[in-house]
Design an enzyme around this catalytic site. Sequence first.
Site, PDB file in Angstrom:
ATOM      1  N   LYS A 203      27.843  30.542 -21.027  1.00  0.00           N
ATOM      2  CA  LYS A 203      29.301  30.107 -20.721  1.00  0.00           C
ATOM      3  C   LYS A 203      29.229  28.693 -20.011  1.00  0.00           C
ATOM      4  O   LYS A 203      30.381  28.169 -20.085  1.00  0.00           O
ATOM      5  CB  LYS A 203      29.778  31.038 -19.703  1.00  0.00           C
ATOM      6  CG  LYS A 203      29.685  32.480 -20.014  1.00  0.00           C
ATOM      7  CD  LYS A 203      30.214  33.381 -19.011  1.00  0.00           C
ATOM      8  CE  LYS A 203      29.215  34.584 -18.745  1.00  0.00           C
ATOM      9  NZ  LYS A 203      29.243  35.141 -17.570  1.00  0.00           N
ATOM     10  N   GLY A 204      28.329  28.079 -19.671  1.00  0.00           N
ATOM     11  CA  GLY A 204      28.301  26.948 -18.847  1.00  0.00           C
ATOM     12  C   GLY A 204      28.973  25.881 -19.551  1.00  0.00           C
ATOM     13  O   GLY A 204      29.352  24.886 -18.848  1.00  0.00           O
TER      14      GLY A 204
ATOM     15  N   PHE B  21      20.294  21.714  -7.527  1.00  0.00           N
ATOM     16  CA  PHE B  21      21.159  22.475  -8.339  1.00  0.00           C
ATOM     17  C   PHE B  21      22.656  22.106  -8.179  1.00  0.00           C
ATOM     18  O   PHE B  21      23.174  22.060  -7.093  1.00  0.00           O
ATOM     19  CB  PHE B  21      20.939  23.916  -7.622  1.00  0.00           C
ATOM     20  CG  PHE B  21      21.429  25.138  -8.506  1.00  0.00           C
ATOM     21  CD1 PHE B  21      20.620  25.536  -9.390  1.00  0.00           C
ATOM     22  CD2 PHE B  21      22.482  25.620  -8.204  1.00  0.00           C
ATOM     23  CE1 PHE B  21      21.134  26.469 -10.593  1.00  0.00           C
ATOM     24  CE2 PHE B  21      23.121  26.435  -9.254  1.00  0.00           C
ATOM     25  CZ  PHE B  21      22.308  27.098 -10.267  1.00  0.00           C
ATOM     26  N   VAL B  22      23.101  22.107  -9.327  1.00  0.00           N
ATOM     27  CA  VAL B  22      24.550  21.597  -9.389  1.00  0.00           C
ATOM     28  C   VAL B  22      25.452  22.720  -9.687  1.00  0.00           C
ATOM     29  O   VAL B  22      25.180  23.424 -10.714  1.00  0.00           O
ATOM     30  CB  VAL B  22      24.754  20.357 -10.086  1.00  0.00           C
ATOM     31  CG1 VAL B  22      24.071  19.338  -9.320  1.00  0.00           C
ATOM     32  CG2 VAL B  22      24.266  20.574 -11.674  1.00  0.00           C
TER      33      VAL B  22
ATOM     34  N   LYS C 241      18.294  16.900 -16.593  1.00  0.00           N
ATOM     35  CA  LYS C 241      17.776  16.788 -15.554  1.00  0.00           C
ATOM     36  C   LYS C 241      16.280  16.432 -16.005  1.00  0.00           C
ATOM     37  O   LYS C 241      15.360  17.323 -15.859  1.00  0.00           O
ATOM     38  CB  LYS C 241      17.654  18.060 -14.692  1.00  0.00           C
ATOM     39  CG  LYS C 241      18.682  18.199 -13.597  1.00  0.00           C
ATOM     40  CD  LYS C 241      18.361  19.565 -12.965  1.00  0.00           C
ATOM     41  CE  LYS C 241      19.442  20.136 -12.207  1.00  0.00           C
ATOM     42  NZ  LYS C 241      19.149  21.358 -11.540  1.00  0.00           N
TER      43      LYS C 241
ATOM     44  N   ARG D  41      32.356  27.920 -11.616  1.00  0.00           N
ATOM     45  CA  ARG D  41      32.603  27.092 -12.976  1.00  0.00           C
ATOM     46  C   ARG D  41      33.714  26.548 -13.086  1.00  0.00           C
ATOM     47  O   ARG D  41      34.107  25.729 -13.817  1.00  0.00           O
ATOM     48  CB  ARG D  41      32.271  28.384 -14.138  1.00  0.00           C
ATOM     49  CG  ARG D  41      31.147  29.162 -14.065  1.00  0.00           C
ATOM     50  CD  ARG D  41      31.401  29.801 -15.503  1.00  0.00           C
ATOM     51  NE  ARG D  41      30.152  30.777 -15.330  1.00  0.00           N
ATOM     52  CZ  ARG D  41      28.762  30.405 -16.113  1.00  0.00           C
ATOM     53  NH1 ARG D  41      28.493  29.231 -16.440  1.00  0.00           N
ATOM     54  NH2 ARG D  41      27.740  31.574 -15.989  1.00  0.00           N
TER      55      ARG D  41
ATOM     56  N   ASP E 126      17.622  21.451 -18.516  1.00  0.00           N
ATOM     57  CA  ASP E 126      16.843  21.539 -17.305  1.00  0.00           C
ATOM     58  C   ASP E 126      15.291  21.557 -17.631  1.00  0.00           C
ATOM     59  O   ASP E 126      14.731  20.410 -18.177  1.00  0.00           O
ATOM     60  CB  ASP E 126      17.486  22.628 -16.727  1.00  0.00           C
ATOM     61  CG  ASP E 126      16.867  22.888 -15.204  1.00  0.00           C
ATOM     62  OD1 ASP E 126      16.646  21.768 -14.431  1.00  0.00           O
ATOM     63  OD2 ASP E 126      16.379  23.968 -14.784  1.00  0.00           O
TER      64      ASP E 126
ATOM     65  N   ASP F 201      27.392  27.295 -12.860  1.00  0.00           N
ATOM     66  CA  ASP F 201      27.739  28.382 -11.991  1.00  0.00           C
ATOM     67  C   ASP F 201      26.675  28.406 -10.903  1.00  0.00           C
ATOM     68  O   ASP F 201      25.337  28.040 -11.360  1.00  0.00           O
ATOM     69  CB  ASP F 201      28.213  29.515 -12.544  1.00  0.00           C
ATOM     70  CG  ASP F 201      26.712  30.217 -13.219  1.00  0.00           C
ATOM     71  OD1 ASP F 201      26.052  29.365 -13.942  1.00  0.00           O
ATOM     72  OD2 ASP F 201      26.453  31.373 -13.036  1.00  0.00           O
TER      73      ASP F 201
ATOM     74  N   GLU G 206      25.772  21.676 -24.719  1.00  0.00           N
ATOM     75  CA  GLU G 206      25.092  22.264 -23.974  1.00  0.00           C
ATOM     76  C   GLU G 206      25.725  21.829 -22.183  1.00  0.00           C
ATOM     77  O   GLU G 206      26.138  20.452 -22.470  1.00  0.00           O
ATOM     78  CB  GLU G 206      23.551  22.049 -23.609  1.00  0.00           C
ATOM     79  CG  GLU G 206      23.048  23.377 -23.876  1.00  0.00           C
ATOM     80  CD  GLU G 206      22.835  24.428 -22.781  1.00  0.00           C
ATOM     81  OE1 GLU G 206      24.048  24.643 -21.972  1.00  0.00           O
ATOM     82  OE2 GLU G 206      22.196  25.305 -23.070  1.00  0.00           O
TER      83      GLU G 206
END
Length: 185
Positions: A48-49, A157-158, A136, A170, A108, A164, A104
């Site tokens: 869902k990102g 971590f963002v 990243k 989100r 990561d 999320d 995307e």
Amino acid sequence: MAEGFDMKDDILKVLLSEEEIAAKVQEIGAQISKDYADKDLLLVSVLKGSVVFMADLMRAITVNAAIDFMSVSSYGSGVKTSGEVKIIKDLDRPLEGLDLLLVEDILDSGMTLSYLRDMLSKRGPKSIRIATLLDKPARRQADIQADYVCFDVPDEFVVGYGLDYAEKYRNLPYVGVLKPCVYEK
Ligand code: IMP
Ligand code: MG
């Protein structure tokens, strides 16, 4: 939920402002429009990102583009990757002859996208490229690079703009770093 709660109170710092993101998405959209002028573009959003990025990016693209969605799970509710990718929702149509652009939220370890790209390339698309909001590079494990990157981010971590933590944040309009106390709760 406490009255007067605001997600913003959980944010330590804003990494990318709404304005910065909007300007960069326009720029990347213009580049994609040039590159796909005579192609059969299918934008594939990885749920869902990437929905927020997808919604803005598709409107910054001025050539014809079809859209589709895919859902995979590579993470639980925590902050570390398990390396495992499970298809939750597949694409609606075959990919033969299409120029695929995977959209995307963040690249990561690269495990998720690397798996997806290999799987989708077996379905006979004409081409596959990757557009990511965030990269990243310091955390990369898989041999994969994005063709379009809006921003490189440090190994933190963002959340926000689609990303999320445990399904929250989100809907923050910018990208930020959470206060450590949020993880400890
Ligand atoms: P990868 O397979 O390690 O590249 O994982 C990519 C996915 O992990 C992204 O699509 C996100 O859903 C999630 N992810 C990785 N880093 C972050 C982060 O800093 N914040 C939120 N989600 C992240
Ligand atoms: Mg994701």
